[in-house]
Write a protein that holds these residues in place. Sequence first.
Motif, short mmCIF file in Angstrom:
data_model
loop_
_atom_site.label_atom_id
_atom_site.label_comp_id
_atom_site.label_asym_id
_atom_site.label_seq_id
_atom_site.Cartn_x
_atom_site.Cartn_y
_atom_site.Cartn_z
N ALA A 146 0.85 -1.20 0.00
CA ALA A 146 0.00 0.00 0.00
C ALA A 146 0.88 1.24 0.00
O ALA A 146 1.91 1.28 0.67
CB ALA A 146 -0.91 0.00 1.23
N CYS A 147 0.46 2.26 -0.75
CA CYS A 147 1.23 3.50 -0.79
C CYS A 147 0.96 4.33 0.47
O CYS A 147 0.06 4.03 1.25
CB CYS A 147 0.92 4.30 -2.05
N ALA A 148 1.71 5.40 0.65
CA ALA A 148 1.63 6.20 1.87
C ALA A 148 0.24 6.79 2.07
O ALA A 148 -0.30 6.77 3.18
CB ALA A 148 2.69 7.30 1.84
N SER A 149 -0.38 7.31 1.02
CA SER A 149 -1.70 7.92 1.18
C SER A 149 -2.76 6.88 1.50
O SER A 149 -3.68 7.14 2.30
CB SER A 149 -2.08 8.70 -0.08
N THR A 150 -2.65 5.68 0.93
CA THR A 150 -3.58 4.60 1.26
C THR A 150 -3.43 4.20 2.72
O THR A 150 -4.42 3.96 3.42
CB THR A 150 -3.33 3.39 0.34
N ILE A 151 -2.19 4.14 3.19
CA ILE A 151 -1.94 3.80 4.60
C ILE A 151 -2.59 4.84 5.52
O ILE A 151 -3.25 4.49 6.50
CB ILE A 151 -0.43 3.72 4.86
N ARG A 152 -2.43 6.10 5.19
CA ARG A 152 -3.03 7.17 6.01
C ARG A 152 -4.55 7.07 6.04
O ARG A 152 -5.18 7.20 7.10
CB ARG A 152 -2.62 8.54 5.47
N ARG A 153 -5.14 6.86 4.90
CA ARG A 153 -6.61 6.78 4.83
C ARG A 153 -7.12 5.57 5.60
O ARG A 153 -8.14 5.64 6.31
CB ARG A 153 -7.05 6.71 3.37
N ALA A 154 -6.42 4.44 5.49
CA ALA A 154 -6.82 3.24 6.22
C ALA A 154 -6.71 3.46 7.73
O ALA A 154 -7.61 3.10 8.50
CB ALA A 154 -5.95 2.06 5.79
N HIS A 155 -5.60 4.06 8.14
CA HIS A 155 -5.32 4.28 9.57
C HIS A 155 -6.35 5.21 10.21
O HIS A 155 -6.60 5.12 11.41
CB HIS A 155 -3.91 4.86 9.71
N TRP A 195 2.39 -1.32 -4.55
CA TRP A 195 2.01 -0.07 -3.89
C TRP A 195 2.01 1.11 -4.86
O TRP A 195 1.31 2.11 -4.65
CB TRP A 195 2.93 0.23 -2.71
N ILE A 196 2.79 1.00 -5.92
CA ILE A 196 2.87 2.10 -6.88
C ILE A 196 1.51 2.42 -7.47
O ILE A 196 1.21 3.56 -7.84
CB ILE A 196 3.88 1.73 -8.00
N ASN A 197 0.64 1.41 -7.52
CA ASN A 197 -0.70 1.59 -8.10
C ASN A 197 -1.81 1.31 -7.10
O ASN A 197 -2.87 0.82 -7.47
CB ASN A 197 -0.85 0.65 -9.31
N SER A 198 -1.59 1.64 -5.83
CA SER A 198 -2.56 1.23 -4.81
C SER A 198 -3.55 2.32 -4.40
O SER A 198 -4.30 2.13 -3.46
CB SER A 198 -1.82 0.74 -3.55
N GLU A 199 -3.58 3.45 -5.08
CA GLU A 199 -4.56 4.49 -4.76
C GLU A 199 -5.97 3.97 -5.04
O GLU A 199 -6.22 3.33 -6.06
CB GLU A 199 -4.30 5.73 -5.59
N THR A 200 -6.90 4.27 -4.13
CA THR A 200 -8.28 3.84 -4.31
C THR A 200 -9.19 5.07 -4.48
O THR A 200 -8.79 6.19 -4.15
CB THR A 200 -8.76 3.01 -3.10
N PRO A 201 -10.42 4.86 -4.99
CA PRO A 201 -11.33 6.00 -5.16
C PRO A 201 -11.69 6.61 -3.81
O PRO A 201 -11.57 5.97 -2.76
CB PRO A 201 -12.57 5.36 -5.81
N PRO A 202 -12.14 7.86 -3.80
CA PRO A 202 -12.57 8.48 -2.54
C PRO A 202 -13.82 7.79 -2.00
O PRO A 202 -14.61 7.22 -2.76
CB PRO A 202 -12.86 9.94 -2.93
N LEU A 203 -13.98 7.86 -0.70
CA LEU A 203 -15.14 7.22 -0.06
C LEU A 203 -16.45 7.76 -0.62
O LEU A 203 -17.43 7.02 -0.76
CB LEU A 203 -15.07 7.44 1.45
N SER A 204 -16.47 9.03 -0.97
CA SER A 204 -17.70 9.66 -1.48
C SER A 204 -18.20 9.01 -2.77
O SER A 204 -19.37 9.16 -3.12
CB SER A 204 -17.46 11.15 -1.72
N SER A 205 -17.31 8.28 -3.45
CA SER A 205 -17.70 7.67 -4.73
C SER A 205 -18.38 6.31 -4.54
O SER A 205 -18.89 5.74 -5.50
CB SER A 205 -16.46 7.48 -5.61
N TRP A 206 -18.36 5.80 -3.31
CA TRP A 206 -18.81 4.42 -3.08
C TRP A 206 -20.32 4.35 -2.85
O TRP A 206 -20.88 5.11 -2.07
CB TRP A 206 -18.11 3.83 -1.88
N THR A 207 -20.94 3.44 -3.54
CA THR A 207 -22.34 3.10 -3.25
C THR A 207 -22.38 1.61 -2.98
O THR A 207 -21.74 0.84 -3.67
CB THR A 207 -23.25 3.42 -4.45
N SER A 208 -23.14 1.20 -1.92
CA SER A 208 -23.13 -0.23 -1.58
C SER A 208 -23.68 -1.04 -2.74
O SER A 208 -24.59 -0.65 -3.41
CB SER A 208 -23.97 -0.52 -0.36
#
Length: 337
Positions: A156-165, A323-336
Motif C-alpha cells: 500500500a502506498c503512503a496515502s492509502t496507509i493514512r486513509r486506512a489508519h 504499492w505504486i498503483n494502490s490508490e483507491t477511489p474516494p469514499l464519497s464515490s462508493w455506493t453499496s
Amino acid sequence: MASPSSSSSSSMKVPRMKLGSEGLEVSQQGLGCMGMSANYGEPKNESDMINLIHYAINIGVTFLDTSDALKGVEREKVQIATKFGISHQDGMRGIRGDPEYVRACCEASLKRLDIDYIDLYYVHRIDIRVPIEVTVGELKKLVEEGKVKYIGLSEACASTIRRAHAVHPITAVQMEWSLWSRDIEQDIIPTCRELGIGIVPYSPLGRGFFSSGAKLIENLSDGDFRKIFPRFKAENIEQNKTIFERVNEMAGRKGCTPGQLALAWVHHQGDDVCPIPGTTKAENLNQNIGALSVKLTPDEMSELESYASVVKGDRHAFMANSWINSETPPLSSWTSQ
C-alpha cells in the motif's frame, strides 16, 4: 524429515518485540510460510513442514506468516498473520476488497486454520476499485466481533496507509524490503513511523538470491514462479550476480553467510522492523536466526548499500499490483453493491 538439530545459530531464544503501537508482540524475526505450499516449486511434504513449524516455535520464532497454510499449532504460543485480497476464480487472478469478500475470506481462514481469531489480518493487495475506507471498515467490524485482533496492509502506498489508519489503527504494513528493494524508504517507511505502524519486510533475502546468488536460478524447478521475475532473467542476472559476489566477499570478512549479512542489514533498519524470511529447511532457519547476532557499523551498512545501488530489472513480476498503483477511489464515490 528427521527432527531438526540444534546449532550455534539457534541456541538462543529469539527475542521478542512490539510490532506497531497497538499491543501486538511477536518474535523479532518471523517465518514466511508461503513457500511451504505454493509458488516456490512443488508443495513440500506436509509432515516435514509441520515439524519445521514446531521447531521454529520451540526456538522462539512465533510470528508465522501464512496464506491459509497453517494448522495444528499450539494457539497460545504463536501470532498468526494471514491475508486476503487476491482472488482466484475460473483460472483468473483478481484483486478484491469489497466487504462481502473481506468477511467471506476471514470466515474461510478461521475454518481452514481451525482457530477462533486471526492475530494480524492483512489486506494482501489493494483493490483500486473500492475505497480503502470501505475495506478497512469491514475489517474494523471483524475486530469488534473478536475474529481479528489487529489489521495490516500489504503493498500500500503512503496515502492509502493514512486513509486506512484514519478508519481503524493499522498495526503493521508488509512490504518487500531488502538490500536490492528499497523503493519504500522515501515515503512509506516515514509514514509508518509517524503513525506508529510496524514494518514487516517480506522477501528480505531477495527471494533467496542473497543466500545463493546466481546458482539459485539454475536450481529452480519448473513450478517456481521466481523464474518469471525480471531480476532473474538472463538479460539481467549477469549484472545482478555481481551484487551477490560483493556481499559474499564482505560476509567472508565478517565471518557469516551472505544471507545472514543481507538479513542483518534489514534487522538494523530499526526496532520497529520484523522481517519474515521464508524457508522449508531447518538449516536455513537456523542461519536466518543467526543473522540476529551479526552486528553492522554505519560504515558497513553504507558499504552494503553501495553494492546493491544499481540493480537491473523490476523487483516484482506483477508491478501493476504493487504499492505504486494502490490508490483507491474516494469514499464519497462508493455506493453499496
